[in-house]
Structure formats: C-alpha cells, structure tokens
Design an enzyme around this catalytic site. Structure first.
Site, PDB file in Angstrom:
ATOM      1  N   THR A 190       0.799  -1.238   0.000  1.00  0.00           N
ATOM      2  CA  THR A 190       0.000   0.000   0.000  1.00  0.00           C
ATOM      3  C   THR A 190       0.828   1.282   0.000  1.00  0.00           C
ATOM      4  OG1 THR A 190      -0.420   0.495   2.359  1.00  0.00           O
ATOM      5  CG2 THR A 190      -1.792  -1.224   1.334  1.00  0.00           C
ATOM      6  N   ASP A 191       2.138   1.227   0.263  1.00  0.00           N
ATOM      7  CA  ASP A 191       2.949   2.449   0.255  1.00  0.00           C
ATOM      8  C   ASP A 191       4.264   2.213  -0.467  1.00  0.00           C
ATOM      9  OD1 ASP A 191       3.400   5.148   0.848  1.00  0.00           O
ATOM     10  OD2 ASP A 191       4.465   4.680   2.702  1.00  0.00           O
ATOM     11  N   LEU A 192       4.202   1.469  -1.558  1.00  0.00           N
ATOM     12  CA  LEU A 192       5.413   1.105  -2.287  1.00  0.00           C
ATOM     13  C   LEU A 192       5.730   2.182  -3.324  1.00  0.00           C
ATOM     14  CD1 LEU A 192       7.538  -1.082  -2.380  1.00  0.00           C
ATOM     15  CD2 LEU A 192       6.194  -2.285  -4.088  1.00  0.00           C
TER      16      LEU A 192
END
Length: 297
Positions: A190-192
């Site tokens: 989700t925060d790549l």
C-alpha cells in the site's frame, strides 16, 4: 545512550502523543538494544514516523533497529515482513509488536529516487510479484477502509475544492470495486514507492516500510504516480500516464481496474486533505486531483 536525530525531535511538535513517544524513545531504544543484544553502529536516522538506528548483533551482523510511532497504518508491518520472508522485501530478524519495534537486515541507503523513472517503475512492478502473496486473516481488509471512505464522500460540499464530477466518479467506482470479487485479495504493501525500495546485497532491490492490508493488487499503483513529483510537474499528464502504463504493462495488470483504483485512491486522499485543512502542504490536494485526472484524460 542512543542520540536522537533532529528529525525525531521535530516529531514532538506534532502533538501530545508524539511528544510522549519522543520522550520515551531513548529509554525504549536502550531496552530494545539490551533485549536483542545489539550495539549502535552508526548515526541514527528517522523516517516520517520512526527512529532507525544502525546496529550490530552480538555475532557482528549488521542490522537496523526501527522503532515506529504507534499507529494503525503500520502496526502490522512485522506480520507482512514475516509472510514475505525476505522475498522482495527487507528481512525481519526479530519483532517486538508491543513497542512497535523491529530488528531488520541492514540495506544500503540508495533507493529508487535517482533511478530513471521507467526503470524504477519496472523494478517496483517486479516486486509486486513477490509481495502479493495470498491474503492473511491477521491483516485488515482494504474493502472496509474503502467502504468508509466512499461513504464519507457524500459529505463533501458540492462546491468544494474537489471537482464534483470526480467525487461522484470515485464514489461509483469505489462501490463497484468493493462489490467485484473477481480478483482475489492478496497481501498488499500500500505504500510502495521510490523511497521505500532500497538496494540490497542478496537482491538488487528490496521493499521496506509496508502498511499492509488484504486487498486488490491493482490498488498499489498510486504512490508511484504521486511521488517524485518534481520530475513530472512540468508535464503532469504525460508524466503520470507514462508511469501508469509502465507499471500496468510490467505488472500484467488490468488497465481499467488499475485506473479505477487510482481515481478512488486519489479522490479519497484529496477528501482527507480537505478534512484535515490541508495541513502543512497545500499543494497536496492539487496533486491528488491532477493524478486522478491524468490517468483518464
């Protein structure tokens, strides 16, 4: 005593909970160092919500001690890292979930920020294949978060700073994506993005700092579009679309589904910016709207 970098001290100004956490950091770090039998091995640094300290284990192995601010987004980081087992991500050596603390393999400081963006997108798309393992019952569901965000869209004023057409479109797409179960849920990072991929020795590039959920892998693209903004600000439409197509093609994603998730995610981000009064970055709302428009214009 482990010294605190300037960035950690600045976190104390965010509010009482942050101030209390920062005040406890030195003693927390000392207790963890004793617990895991590690000693400092370099200058501490910090992320947006964490202290990171280079350390060496009793066996002389280089590692990183990470202590995170206690928040829901990152409380299950250790679970995802265990599930991945070092495949596509930094290896977890030990965890103390009660203290939001991790002992991690030490990677190199180089990230994807200076890698040409097309190559960087291809690297991240390759990591998706390693990270998107079957869903875990221990993780929260993306669908529940999107359902809440979609419901909140109805409260936005019609004449507000987010174009009403986008608000209605995101609400419709959000409901459709939640109802459509044709794509199985996977563990998603989700925060790549560029700064959350570091160079390693056992693999060229490895993901760090997940905020894991169970959900549709197509949700992952948006952070790659809104980060490294200065690189594309002169031509947002072409820059966003170039990244979008590179990621979709390299990951083998469905174009329409990926586009729908980008729109939903960016409009939700814009809504939260409105609710927060834009915070310290008034350009963030503009960026969210620009990305949502660029993937479909």
């Amino acid at each position: 005593m482990i010294p605190l970098p300037d960035g950690v001290a600045a976190m104390a100004r965010r509010g009482p909970r942050w101030a209390d956490w920062v005040a406890e950091l030195p003693s927390t770090a000392e207790r963890l160092a004793a617990q895991w039998r590690v000693r400092p091995d370099g200058d501490p640094g910090c992320g947006h919500c964490s202290l990171v300290v280079p350390v060496r284990t009793a066996d002389g192995v280089q590692a990183m001690l990470k202590i995170g601010f206690p928040e829901q987004d990152s409380e299950n980081e250790h679970l995802a890292l265990r599930l991945w087992g070092g495949h596509g991500a930094v290896k977890l050596l030990s965890a103390d979930p009660r203290r939001h603390a991790l002992l991690l393999e030490r990677l190199h400081p180089r990230d994807l920020s200076t890698v040409p963006e097309t190559q960087a997108c291809e690297v991240v798309a390759g990591l998706y294949r390693s990270l998107h393992v079957p869903a875990s019952p221990a993780l929260r569901a993306l669908s529940s978060i999107v359902a809440r965000g979609t419901a909140e869209l109805a409260d936005l004023p019609r004449g507000g700073p987010i174009p009403h057409r986008l608000v209605e479109q995101a609400a419709t797409l959000g409901r459709e994506l939640i109802a459509d179960r044709s794509v199985p849920d996977r563990v998603i990072h989700t925060d790549l993005h560029y700064s959350n991929v570091l160079a390693g020795d056992r693999a060229p590039w490895l993901a760090i700092d997940p905020k894991p959920l169970n959900g549709d892998p197509h949700y992952e693209l948006a952070p790659m579009l809104w980060n490294r903004w200065d690189d594309i600000v002169a031509d947002v439409r072409d820059g966003v679309r170039r990244r979008f197509w590179t990621l979709v093609d390299a990951a083998g994603f469905d174009e329409d589904r990926a586009r729908a998730w980008v729109i939903v995610r960016m409009v939700h981000n814009a809504m939260w910016a409105v609710q927060d009064g834009l915070g310290a970055d008034p350009g963030w709302l503009t960026r969210c709207v620009a990305v949502a428009k660029a993937v479909q214009d």
